[in-house]
Design a protein around this motif. Sequence first.
Motif, PDB file in Angstrom:
ATOM      1  N   GLY A 143       3.112   6.521  -5.797  1.00  0.00           N
ATOM      2  CA  GLY A 143       3.067   5.993  -7.234  1.00  0.00           C
ATOM      3  C   GLY A 143       2.171   7.052  -7.085  1.00  0.00           C
ATOM      4  N   GLN A 144       0.773   7.377  -6.583  1.00  0.00           N
ATOM      5  CA  GLN A 144       0.101   8.578  -6.558  1.00  0.00           C
ATOM      6  C   GLN A 144       0.416   9.682  -6.318  1.00  0.00           C
ATOM      7  N   ALA A 145       1.159   9.711  -4.956  1.00  0.00           N
ATOM      8  CA  ALA A 145       1.807  10.774  -5.100  1.00  0.00           C
ATOM      9  C   ALA A 145       2.798  11.423  -5.228  1.00  0.00           C
ATOM     10  N   GLU A 146       3.722  11.334  -5.830  1.00  0.00           N
ATOM     11  CA  GLU A 146       4.815  11.555  -6.685  1.00  0.00           C
ATOM     12  C   GLU A 146       4.535  11.819  -8.249  1.00  0.00           C
ATOM     13  N   PHE A 172      -6.797  10.799  -1.828  1.00  0.00           N
ATOM     14  CA  PHE A 172      -5.730  10.258  -1.359  1.00  0.00           C
ATOM     15  C   PHE A 172      -5.362  11.318   0.044  1.00  0.00           C
ATOM     16  N   ALA A 173      -5.203  12.256   0.052  1.00  0.00           N
ATOM     17  CA  ALA A 173      -4.536  13.029   1.037  1.00  0.00           C
ATOM     18  C   ALA A 173      -5.805  13.413   1.757  1.00  0.00           C
ATOM     19  N   ILE A 186       0.359  -0.846  -0.074  1.00  0.00           N
ATOM     20  CA  ILE A 186       0.095   0.312   0.091  1.00  0.00           C
ATOM     21  C   ILE A 186       1.119   0.863  -0.112  1.00  0.00           C
ATOM     22  N   ARG A 187       2.072   1.067   0.791  1.00  0.00           N
ATOM     23  CA  ARG A 187       2.957   1.983   0.534  1.00  0.00           C
ATOM     24  C   ARG A 187       3.460   2.810  -0.654  1.00  0.00           C
ATOM     25  N   ALA A 232       8.430  19.828  -1.260  1.00  0.00           N
ATOM     26  CA  ALA A 232       7.364  18.429  -0.052  1.00  0.00           C
ATOM     27  C   ALA A 232       6.984  17.325  -1.266  1.00  0.00           C
ATOM     28  N   GLY A 233       7.803  17.573  -2.431  1.00  0.00           N
ATOM     29  CA  GLY A 233       8.368  15.753  -3.201  1.00  0.00           C
ATOM     30  C   GLY A 233       8.990  14.874  -2.271  1.00  0.00           C
TER      31      GLY A 233
END
Length: 415
Positions: free
Chosen positions: A100-103, A365-366, A94-95, A312-313
Motif C-alpha cells: 500500500g505504501q509502495a503503491e 521503507f525502501a 505486512i506485505r 517499477a510499479g
Amino acid sequence: MSTVVADSARVAGQRARAATSLLGPAFVAAIAYVDPGNVASNLSAGAQFGYLLVWVIVMANVMAGLVQFLSAKLGLVTGLSLPEAVREKSSRRIRLAYWGQAETVAMATDLAEVVGGAIALHLLFGLPLLVGGLITGVVSMALLLVQDRRGQRPFERVITGLLAIIAIGFLAGVVISPPSFGGTVGGLLPRFQGTESVVLAAAMIGATVMPHAVYLHSALARDRHGHPEAGPLRSRLLRVTKVDVGLAMILAGAVNLAMLLMAANTLRGREVETIEDAHAAVGDALGPVAALLLAIGLLASGLASTSVGAYAGAMIMQGLLRKRIPLLMRRLITLIPAMAILAAGIDPTRALIVSQVVLSFGIPFALIPLVCFTSDRSLMGADTNHRVTTTLAWLVAAIITMLNVALIYLTITGS
C-alpha cells in the motif's frame, strides 16, 4: 613488436567493448534522478535560496550511488528483487501494508512525471495541461511496450538516449552563462535558512534518492545479468555494476547541479513561482535557445521517467503480491491521480514539489529492508556488506529520516 602491440590493443579494445556492453541498468534507474520533480525542486531551490542548497544535491547524489549499488548487488547475489525479498521475509498482512505504501509512492512518482511532461508540452506547443498529460501517458505506454515486447536492452537504449537529451537540455544553461565559482563552493557548507529551505531540501532528496528506483534496480540488474553463483563471474559483474552506477550517478548529479546553479545564477531575485515562470525567465536572461532546450529537456524527462515509474510499479506489485496486471491497466492506475490534479487546476509546480516530499517519506521503507538484506550473511554469503558499508548505509537512512522529522516539526511550528 608492432604485431604484439596491435594484438594487445585489440584484446584491450575487445575487453572494453565487452565491459561496456554490460552497462545500462543503472542508467535506466538514473532517469528517476532527473525527473520533473527534480526540475521543480532544484529550480525552486536556486531561485529562492541561490547557492544555499548546493550541498543537498551533492549529498543526495553520493547517497543515491551507495543505495543503487546495494540494490543492484541484492538482485545479482540473491536472484531476488527487493520487493521479492520483502515478500519472502514477511507475513501477508505486512506485505499488503508494505504494498500500500509502495503503491502510494508509485502514484506520487507518476504525478510528478506526468505533470512535468504536460508542462513541457504546454511550453513547447501551447497545449492545455490536461491534453499534455494524456499525451505523456500515451507515449509512456508506447515506451513500456518496447520493454514488454522487445526486451530490456532495447528499452535501455531508448531510455539512455532520452537521458542524453535531458542532460543537453539542462546543462546548456550553465554553459551559456557559467555560475559563480565562489557561490558554488560556498553552497557546499551544510545549512538551512528557515522552514521553506527544509521543505525544499526534503523535496530534493525525495526527488534524488527515489524509492521506486531502489526497488527497480534490483530487478534490472538481475534480469540483465542473471543470478551467477559465487565466483569470478559474479565478482566481475559486481565490479562492472559499480562502474555502471558511478557513471550514471555522475551524469544525474551533474544534471541536477546544473539545474540548481542555472536557477541560482539567472533566476535569483526574480518572481519565479512556477516552471513556466522559470522558462520565461531563462528565455529573458539567456535567450530563446536556452529556454527551448530547457523545455525539451523537461519533456524528455517526463516521457522517460513516467515509463520507468510505471515499469517499477508493475515490478513492485508482482514482487510483493505475485500478481500481474496488463500494462494498460497498470498505466491507468498510476495515471489517474495525475490527471485529477491537472483537471482540478491545482498549481502543477507546487504539486510537483509536494509529490517529492511524499516520496521522501517513502524512502525509509525502501532503504531499511535493503540495508538489512544486504547485511545478512545467510542471504548474501561472501558478498555481505562490509561493516563500513553497512554503517554508511544506516547513516544514509538516519539522515533522511531525521530530515523528515525536522520537516514535520518545522511545518507544524512554523519556525
